[in-house]
Design a protein around this motif. Structure first.
Motif, PDB file in Angstrom:
ATOM      1  N   PHE A  15       0.816  -1.214   0.000  1.00  0.00           N
ATOM      2  CA  PHE A  15       0.000   0.000   0.000  1.00  0.00           C
ATOM      3  C   PHE A  15       0.849   1.263   0.000  1.00  0.00           C
ATOM      4  O   PHE A  15       0.449   2.288  -0.525  1.00  0.00           O
ATOM      5  N   THR A  16       2.019   1.188   0.594  1.00  0.00           N
ATOM      6  CA  THR A  16       2.867   2.379   0.655  1.00  0.00           C
ATOM      7  C   THR A  16       3.258   2.823  -0.750  1.00  0.00           C
ATOM      8  O   THR A  16       3.308   4.008  -1.047  1.00  0.00           O
ATOM      9  N   ALA A  18       1.670   1.847  -3.607  1.00  0.00           N
ATOM     10  CA  ALA A  18       0.566   1.925  -4.560  1.00  0.00           C
ATOM     11  C   ALA A  18       0.410   3.379  -5.006  1.00  0.00           C
ATOM     12  O   ALA A  18       0.254   4.262  -4.173  1.00  0.00           O
ATOM     13  N   ILE A  51      -4.484   0.586  -7.431  1.00  0.00           N
ATOM     14  CA  ILE A  51      -5.001   0.254  -6.093  1.00  0.00           C
ATOM     15  C   ILE A  51      -5.731  -1.093  -6.135  1.00  0.00           C
ATOM     16  O   ILE A  51      -5.546  -1.945  -5.267  1.00  0.00           O
ATOM     17  N   ARG A 101     -10.585  -0.481   3.550  1.00  0.00           N
ATOM     18  CA  ARG A 101     -11.527   0.623   3.803  1.00  0.00           C
ATOM     19  C   ARG A 101     -10.905   1.651   4.740  1.00  0.00           C
ATOM     20  O   ARG A 101     -11.125   2.844   4.612  1.00  0.00           O
ATOM     21  N   GLN A 102     -10.117   1.167   5.692  1.00  0.00           N
ATOM     22  CA  GLN A 102      -9.457   2.090   6.621  1.00  0.00           C
ATOM     23  C   GLN A 102      -8.463   2.996   5.898  1.00  0.00           C
ATOM     24  O   GLN A 102      -8.103   4.057   6.377  1.00  0.00           O
ATOM     25  N   LEU A 103      -8.005   2.556   4.729  1.00  0.00           N
ATOM     26  CA  LEU A 103      -7.066   3.366   3.949  1.00  0.00           C
ATOM     27  C   LEU A 103      -7.789   4.359   3.041  1.00  0.00           C
ATOM     28  O   LEU A 103      -7.164   5.145   2.346  1.00  0.00           O
ATOM     29  N   GLY A 104      -9.121   4.295   3.038  1.00  0.00           N
ATOM     30  CA  GLY A 104      -9.883   5.256   2.244  1.00  0.00           C
ATOM     31  C   GLY A 104     -10.324   4.727   0.899  1.00  0.00           C
ATOM     32  O   GLY A 104     -10.768   5.478   0.037  1.00  0.00           O
ATOM     33  N   PHE A 105     -10.198   3.395   0.734  1.00  0.00           N
ATOM     34  CA  PHE A 105     -10.648   2.786  -0.519  1.00  0.00           C
ATOM     35  C   PHE A 105     -11.684   1.703  -0.208  1.00  0.00           C
ATOM     36  O   PHE A 105     -12.057   1.516   0.934  1.00  0.00           O
ATOM     37  N   GLY A 106     -12.144   1.004  -1.253  1.00  0.00           N
ATOM     38  CA  GLY A 106     -13.118  -0.053  -1.025  1.00  0.00           C
ATOM     39  C   GLY A 106     -14.533   0.471  -0.917  1.00  0.00           C
ATOM     40  O   GLY A 106     -15.382  -0.122  -0.269  1.00  0.00           O
ATOM     41  N   ALA A 107     -14.809   1.616  -1.555  1.00  0.00           N
ATOM     42  CA  ALA A 107     -16.165   2.165  -1.544  1.00  0.00           C
ATOM     43  C   ALA A 107     -16.967   1.656  -2.736  1.00  0.00           C
ATOM     44  O   ALA A 107     -18.109   2.051  -2.944  1.00  0.00           O
TER      45      ALA A 107
END
Lengths: 140, 116
Positions: A15-16, A18, A51, A101-107
Motif C-alpha cells: 500500500f505504501t 501503490a 489500487i 476501507r481504513q485506507l480510504g478505498f473499497g467504496a
C-alpha cells in the motif's frame, strides 16, 4: 513523436508504494507536454486500477503506450479474477476487506471511476487466473 | 483563497510547505474516502481529510490538488511528509473537526466543485 512504451511492476499488498506507477506515468505525460485534463484523467484511472491490483491481486504489470493520437494503458494481474463484471461495475459494490476501507478505498467506486475517466475500457478476466484491463485515452 | 488565508481561518499550522502559502485554491473537498475524492474532479482544490496514510498524498497528486488539510489534530508521519515534499503539496494541520473546518471555509467563500 513516435511511440513510447513503459512497463511497471505492481506488488501485492504494497500500500505504501501503490500509486508509484500512476505517478510516474503522470509525470512522463507532463514532460511530454500533454494537456493537463487528459493527464489527470489518465492518472486517476490508472491510480484506481493500481489500487485494485494491490488490494485484490497477487501483483501484476502496468504497461503504457503513448502515441500522438492515443494513450493506451494495460493493467494485467495474476489474481482471483472477477466472477461477475456487471456487478463489479456497479457503484457501491465492493469486495475489499476492512483494512482497505481504513485506507480510504473499497467504496465500490474503483471500476466505475476508471470507466468514467477513459474513452474506452475493456475487461478480460478469468476466475482463478487474473484480470487484464485495457484503457484508451484519445488525445483530442 | 490563498493557502495562507485558509490556514489562518482554520487556526492551523503549516506541517510542510512554507514556500507554497501564496498558492491559490478555488474549490474544496472534505472526505475520508479517497475513492469519493477521485470520483469528482475539482479545479485548484484543497483536500480536507481526517485520514492519514500515503494514499492521501497520492490521491491529491493524481487530482492536481493544491493543498491538504488534516482535521481533528491528525498528524501525518514522516513518510507522508517526504512524499508531499517530493510532490510539492503543502500540508496544513488543524484541531477543528471536519464539519467545522468545512463550514468555516465555506463561510469564507470557498465552494465545492461542479459536482460532475
Amino acid at each position: 513523436m513516435g511511440e513510447l512504451n513503459f512497463k511497471y511492476d505492481v506488488l501485492k499488498n504494497d500500500f505504501t508504494c501503490a500509486g508509484e506507477a500512476s505517478g510516474k506515468i503522470k509525470r512522463t505525460l507532463k514532460d511530454l507536454g500533454f494537456d493537463s485534463n487528459l493527464i489527470r484523467n489518465v492518472a486517476i484511472a490508472v491510480y484506481e486500477g493500481e489500487i485494485n491490483m494491490v488490494i485484490h491481486a497477487e501483483g501484476g504489470v502496468i504497461t503504457c503506450d503513448i502515441s500522438p493520437e492515443c494513450i493506451t494503458v494495460t493493467l494485467d494481474d495474476k489474481g482471483p479474477g472477477i466472477p461477475d463484471v456487471d456487478l463489479a461495475m456497479q457503484e457501491g459494490f465492493s469486495t475489499a476487506p476492512d483494512n482497505v476501507r481504513q485506507l480510504g478505498f473499497g467504496a465500490g467506486m474503483g471500476l466505475p471511476n476508471i470507466k468514467k475517466y477513459t474513452d474506452d475500457m475493456v475487461i478480460e478476466t478469468q476466475v482463478g487466473v487474473g484480470t487484464k484491463i485495457t484503457l484508451k485515452f484519445l488525445v483530442k | 483563497m490563498k493557502v495562507k488565508e485558509l490556514t489562518e481561518i482554520l487556526e492551523g499550522s503549516v506541517i510542510y510547505g512554507e514556500d507554497f502559502l501564496e498558492r491559490e485554491v478555488f474549490t474544496a473537498c472534505g472526505s475520508d474516502m479517497m475513492s469519493d475524492v477521485l470520483a469528482y474532479v475539482k479545479e485548484q482544490a484543497v483536500l480536507l481529510t481526517g485520514l492519514v496514510n500515503p494514499q492521501v498524498v497520492r490521491t491529491a497528486e493524481m487530482m492536481d490538488m493544491k493543498c491538504i488539510v488534516f482535521v481533528r489534530g491528525k498528524k501525518p508521519d514522516i513518510a507522508m511528509i517526504d512524499l508531499a515534499q517530493e510532490r510539492e503539496i503543502p500540508l496544513i494541520g488543524t484541531n477543528m473537526e471536519m464539519f467545522t473546518a468545512c463550514g468555516k471555509l465555506y463561510a469564507a467563500g470557498l465552494r465545492g466543485g461542479s459536482g460532475r
